[in-house]
Design an enzyme around this catalytic site. Structure first.
Site, PDB file in Angstrom:
ATOM      1  N   GLY A 169       0.859  -1.212  -0.044  1.00 31.51           N
ATOM      2  CA  GLY A 169      -0.096  -0.008  -0.069  1.00 31.51           C
ATOM      3  C   GLY A 169       0.941   1.400  -0.083  1.00 31.51           C
ATOM      4  O   GLY A 169       2.164   1.215   0.321  1.00 31.51           O
ATOM      5  N   GLN A 184       3.055  10.175   1.070  1.00 34.72           N
ATOM      6  CA  GLN A 184       4.278   9.442   1.167  1.00 34.72           C
ATOM      7  C   GLN A 184       5.223   9.839  -0.037  1.00 34.72           C
ATOM      8  O   GLN A 184       6.225   9.584  -0.080  1.00 34.72           O
ATOM      9  CB  GLN A 184       3.963   8.062   1.211  1.00 34.72           C
ATOM     10  CG  GLN A 184       3.535   7.660   2.534  1.00 34.72           C
ATOM     11  CD  GLN A 184       3.335   6.122   2.599  1.00 34.72           C
ATOM     12  OE1 GLN A 184       2.457   5.452   2.019  1.00 34.72           O
ATOM     13  NE2 GLN A 184       4.220   5.395   3.223  1.00 34.72           N
ATOM     14  N   CYS A 198       5.620   0.071   7.421  1.00 40.21           N
ATOM     15  CA  CYS A 198       5.454   1.335   6.431  1.00 40.21           C
ATOM     16  C   CYS A 198       6.488   1.845   5.672  1.00 40.21           C
ATOM     17  O   CYS A 198       7.745   1.592   6.195  1.00 40.21           O
ATOM     18  CB  CYS A 198       4.994   2.311   7.528  1.00 40.21           C
ATOM     19  SG  CYS A 198       4.652   3.924   6.487  1.00 40.21           S
ATOM     20  N   LEU A 199       6.254   1.807   4.332  1.00 42.31           N
ATOM     21  CA  LEU A 199       7.332   2.447   3.386  1.00 42.31           C
ATOM     22  C   LEU A 199       8.188   3.600   3.867  1.00 42.31           C
ATOM     23  O   LEU A 199       9.313   3.899   3.523  1.00 42.31           O
ATOM     24  CB  LEU A 199       7.008   2.307   2.080  1.00 42.31           C
ATOM     25  CG  LEU A 199       6.455   1.008   1.230  1.00 42.31           C
ATOM     26  CD1 LEU A 199       5.916   1.287   0.063  1.00 42.31           C
ATOM     27  CD2 LEU A 199       7.364  -0.052   1.464  1.00 42.31           C
ATOM     28  N   HIS A 210      -4.567   1.454   7.327  1.00 41.37           N
ATOM     29  CA  HIS A 210      -3.209   2.120   7.435  1.00 41.37           C
ATOM     30  C   HIS A 210      -2.965   3.327   6.462  1.00 41.37           C
ATOM     31  O   HIS A 210      -2.643   4.254   6.787  1.00 41.37           O
ATOM     32  CB  HIS A 210      -2.252   0.996   7.260  1.00 41.37           C
ATOM     33  CG  HIS A 210      -0.855   1.467   7.243  1.00 41.37           C
ATOM     34  ND1 HIS A 210       0.259   1.038   8.099  1.00 41.37           N
ATOM     35  CD2 HIS A 210      -0.026   2.207   6.311  1.00 41.37           C
ATOM     36  CE1 HIS A 210       1.347   1.501   7.950  1.00 41.37           C
ATOM     37  NE2 HIS A 210       1.158   2.355   6.823  1.00 41.37           N
ATOM     38  N   GLU A 211      -3.450   3.017   5.294  1.00 42.69           N
ATOM     39  CA  GLU A 211      -3.289   3.821   4.042  1.00 42.69           C
ATOM     40  C   GLU A 211      -4.096   5.172   4.162  1.00 42.69           C
ATOM     41  O   GLU A 211      -3.758   6.411   3.953  1.00 42.69           O
ATOM     42  CB  GLU A 211      -3.368   3.375   2.646  1.00 42.69           C
ATOM     43  CG  GLU A 211      -2.754   2.282   2.440  1.00 42.69           C
ATOM     44  CD  GLU A 211      -1.147   2.467   2.630  1.00 42.69           C
ATOM     45  OE1 GLU A 211      -0.717   3.529   2.499  1.00 42.69           O
ATOM     46  OE2 GLU A 211      -0.396   1.656   2.849  1.00 42.69           O
ATOM     47  N   HIS A 257      -2.672   7.591   6.629  1.00 38.27           N
ATOM     48  CA  HIS A 257      -1.836   8.469   5.857  1.00 38.27           C
ATOM     49  C   HIS A 257      -2.329   9.828   5.357  1.00 38.27           C
ATOM     50  O   HIS A 257      -1.884  10.864   5.653  1.00 38.27           O
ATOM     51  CB  HIS A 257      -1.133   7.764   4.778  1.00 38.27           C
ATOM     52  CG  HIS A 257       0.024   6.893   5.036  1.00 38.27           C
ATOM     53  ND1 HIS A 257       1.167   7.477   5.940  1.00 38.27           N
ATOM     54  CD2 HIS A 257       0.249   5.636   5.210  1.00 38.27           C
ATOM     55  CE1 HIS A 257       2.217   6.400   6.029  1.00 38.27           C
ATOM     56  NE2 HIS A 257       1.548   5.246   5.640  1.00 38.27           N
TER      57      HIS A 257
HETATM   58 NI    NI Z   1       2.665   3.499   5.758  1.00 44.18          NI
END
Ligand code: NI
Length: 184
Positions: free
Chosen positions: A58, A63, A107-108, A149-150, A153
């Site tokens: 995701g 991000q 998380c990226l 989660h997304e 963000h």
């Molecule tokens: Ni994330």
């Protein structure tokens, strides 16, 4: 309901740099997308490429430094299964189950840090798809965790916000160190 697949093989897809926490751009509330445009679709394509290359399941527009309510996800884990890239503009959770599930999230934007987060086990989500059509679907399992989660963000929220202040501080310090090393 399955949305039409974005043009995955498009040559225009460009991998974009992913912001690393702490970064003020990851803490902003993203703006709703008023109208779909080719530019926004291209951004979604780029986000899918960036996500798959990472690899991740995701990614949210903040991000990559874009203040739009746009997320992409694909939680198909089995290599034998067909990929399911989902693009969601203005995603909204319209219902959540009382039942909770615990998942070890990463998380990226917070590389190599993982922690257990408790969230509703099932959620119903409404969004605008790649072609501008409204979609609604119930998600469970990893998909439910990932979509929550997304969407977090888009509200400037990270999974570490669910941890104790001490754990959060520890992870933030590690990320500050990582960033210093990367830019040295
Ligand atoms: Ni994330």
């Amino acid at each position: 309901m399955r949305g039409p697949a974005p043009s995955l093989k498009s040559l225009r897809m460009t991998k974009r740099p992913i912001l690393i926490h702490p970064d003020p751009r990851l803490r902003k509330v993203a703006s709703a997308v008023p109208d779909l445009s080719d530019e926004l679709r291209r951004m979604a394509d780029d986000m899918l490429k960036t996500m798959y290359d990472a690899p991740g399941i995701g990614l949210a527009a903040p991000q990559i430094g874009q203040n739009h309510r746009l997320i992409v996800l694909d939680c198909v884990k089995e290599k034998s299964e067909a990929p399911r890239p989902l693009v969601m503009f203005n995603p909204e959770i319209i219902a959540s189950s009382d039942e909770k599930s615990v998942y070890e999230e990463g998380c990226l934007s917070i590389p190599e840090q993982y922690a257990e987060v408790t969230r509703p086990a099932d959620v119903s989500v409404r969004w605008i798809d790649y072609n501008g059509n409204e979609q609604q679907e119930d998600f469970g399992g990893l998909w439910a965790t990932c979509v929550q989660h997304e969407i977090d963000h888009l509200d400037g929220k990270l999974f570490i916000d669910y941890l104790t202040p001490l754990k959060r501080q520890l992870i933030t310090r590690k990320m500050q160190k990582l960033k210093r090393e990367r830019f040295r």
